[in-house]
Each structure stands twice: as C-alpha cells, then as structure tokens.
Write a protein that holds these residues in place. Structure first.
Motif, short mmCIF file in Angstrom:
data_model
loop_
_atom_site.label_atom_id
_atom_site.label_comp_id
_atom_site.label_asym_id
_atom_site.label_seq_id
_atom_site.Cartn_x
_atom_site.Cartn_y
_atom_site.Cartn_z
N LEU A 68 5.79 -5.29 -6.32
CA LEU A 68 6.14 -5.85 -5.02
C LEU A 68 6.07 -7.38 -5.06
CD1 LEU A 68 6.99 -5.26 -2.14
CD2 LEU A 68 4.57 -5.07 -1.54
N LEU A 69 5.06 -7.91 -5.71
CA LEU A 69 4.94 -9.37 -5.81
C LEU A 69 6.11 -9.98 -6.59
CD1 LEU A 69 1.10 -9.79 -6.31
CD2 LEU A 69 2.45 -10.22 -4.24
N LYS A 70 6.60 -9.28 -7.59
CA LYS A 70 7.77 -9.76 -8.34
C LYS A 70 9.00 -9.81 -7.45
CE LYS A 70 6.24 -8.00 -12.80
NZ LYS A 70 6.45 -6.96 -13.81
N ILE A 71 9.16 -8.77 -6.62
CA ILE A 71 10.30 -8.73 -5.70
C ILE A 71 10.20 -9.88 -4.70
CG2 ILE A 71 11.45 -7.39 -3.88
CD1 ILE A 71 10.42 -4.85 -5.37
N LEU A 72 9.00 -10.09 -4.18
CA LEU A 72 8.80 -11.16 -3.20
C LEU A 72 9.04 -12.53 -3.82
CD1 LEU A 72 5.69 -9.75 -1.35
CD2 LEU A 72 8.03 -9.94 -0.46
N ALA B 163 12.67 -13.10 -4.02
CA ALA B 163 13.26 -13.35 -2.70
C ALA B 163 13.03 -14.79 -2.26
CB ALA B 163 12.68 -12.38 -1.67
N GLY B 164 11.91 -15.35 -2.65
CA GLY B 164 11.60 -16.73 -2.27
C GLY B 164 10.77 -16.80 -1.00
N LEU B 165 10.10 -17.90 -0.84
CA LEU B 165 9.19 -18.08 0.29
C LEU B 165 9.90 -18.20 1.63
CD1 LEU B 165 6.61 -20.54 -1.29
CD2 LEU B 165 6.30 -18.11 -0.82
N GLU B 166 11.12 -18.66 1.63
CA GLU B 166 11.84 -18.88 2.89
C GLU B 166 12.61 -17.65 3.38
OE1 GLU B 166 11.33 -21.65 4.64
OE2 GLU B 166 9.96 -22.19 3.03
N ASP B 167 12.69 -16.62 2.57
CA ASP B 167 13.44 -15.42 2.94
C ASP B 167 12.72 -14.69 4.08
OD1 ASP B 167 14.00 -12.42 2.73
OD2 ASP B 167 15.57 -13.28 1.47
N PRO B 168 13.38 -14.46 5.23
CA PRO B 168 12.74 -13.76 6.34
C PRO B 168 12.28 -12.35 5.97
CG PRO B 168 14.80 -14.77 7.05
CD PRO B 168 14.72 -14.92 5.56
N TRP B 169 13.05 -11.67 5.15
CA TRP B 169 12.66 -10.33 4.70
C TRP B 169 11.36 -10.42 3.92
CZ3 TRP B 169 11.86 -8.48 -0.23
CH2 TRP B 169 11.67 -7.12 -0.34
N VAL C 105 7.69 -8.63 4.66
CA VAL C 105 7.03 -7.75 3.70
C VAL C 105 5.65 -8.30 3.32
CG1 VAL C 105 7.17 -6.74 1.38
CG2 VAL C 105 9.18 -6.76 2.86
N ARG C 106 5.55 -9.61 3.17
CA ARG C 106 4.25 -10.22 2.86
C ARG C 106 3.24 -9.95 3.98
NH1 ARG C 106 7.37 -13.87 0.18
NH2 ARG C 106 7.71 -15.26 1.94
N ARG C 107 3.70 -10.00 5.23
CA ARG C 107 2.81 -9.68 6.36
C ARG C 107 2.34 -8.24 6.29
NH1 ARG C 107 6.29 -13.09 9.17
NH2 ARG C 107 7.56 -11.36 9.92
N ARG C 108 3.26 -7.33 5.96
CA ARG C 108 2.89 -5.92 5.83
C ARG C 108 1.88 -5.72 4.70
NH1 ARG C 108 8.23 -2.63 5.25
NH2 ARG C 108 6.74 -0.91 5.15
N LEU C 109 2.11 -6.39 3.57
CA LEU C 109 1.20 -6.31 2.44
C LEU C 109 -0.17 -6.85 2.83
CD1 LEU C 109 0.57 -5.71 -0.52
CD2 LEU C 109 1.53 -7.96 -1.08
N SER C 110 -0.21 -7.99 3.48
CA SER C 110 -1.48 -8.57 3.91
C SER C 110 -2.23 -7.63 4.85
CB SER C 110 -1.24 -9.91 4.61
OG SER C 110 -0.79 -10.86 3.69
N ALA C 111 -1.51 -7.01 5.75
CA ALA C 111 -2.15 -6.07 6.69
C ALA C 111 -2.79 -4.91 5.92
CB ALA C 111 -1.13 -5.55 7.70
N LEU C 112 -2.13 -4.45 4.88
CA LEU C 112 -2.69 -3.36 4.08
C LEU C 112 -3.93 -3.80 3.31
CD1 LEU C 112 0.36 -1.58 2.42
CD2 LEU C 112 -1.27 -0.58 4.02
N LEU C 113 -3.86 -4.99 2.76
CA LEU C 113 -4.94 -5.44 1.88
C LEU C 113 -6.15 -5.97 2.63
CD1 LEU C 113 -2.87 -7.32 -0.85
CD2 LEU C 113 -3.84 -5.02 -0.98
#
Length: 85
Positions: free
Chosen positions: A58-62, A65-71, A75-83
C-alpha cells in the motif's frame, strides 16, 4: 482472472494470500480503489501478516500516487485510522 482467489476468499475471509493476489491484480488492471480496499482489509485483519506485506504494498502505491493526489490522501487517512485507533 482472480476467480480462484475470490473463491478462496469467499471460503476463508482470512486468506490474506488470496486477498493480496486480488489486490495486485486490481492494481495491474488500474483499479487502485479495489487494490487499496483489499490491502486495507488485510491490515485491519492482521497488521503483521507476512512481515507487513500489505502495508508495504500500500505504501508503494501511495508513493507512486504522490503526496498531492486526493485519492492518496484519502487512503492515507484510512490507513492512519487503522494503525492509530
């Protein structure tokens, strides 16, 4: 074709190997939403599975995508919520 993996997953929702294969196939087909959903599900079920393979993928995909990509931000917010909850 991931029908075999989907059948395995239907029989055992904790078959993370099948879920990872589905995520990789989805990513190859350009369906990054499905790929992220499957990887996040693995992380939710077992964070440490296969030395964190789902999180690494997932981190590779992110990163791609780059830091500015809204998608990616979503997804980073979802990952943070899980972790961190």
């Amino acid at each position: 074709d991931v029908s075999a993996e989907e059948a395995r997953l239907a029989a055992d929702p904790d078959d993370h190997e099948a879920r990872l294969a589905i995520a990789n196939a989805a990513l190859a087909a350009g369906d990054r939403d499905r790929a992220a959903d499957e990887l996040l599900e693995i992380i939710a079920r077992d964070r440490g599975w296969n030395d964190g393979a789902a999180r690494s993928q997932l981190l590779k995909i992110l990163e791609a995508a780059g830091l500015e990509d809204p998608w990616g931000r979503s997804v980073r917010r979802r990952l943070s919520a899980l972790l961190f909850t």
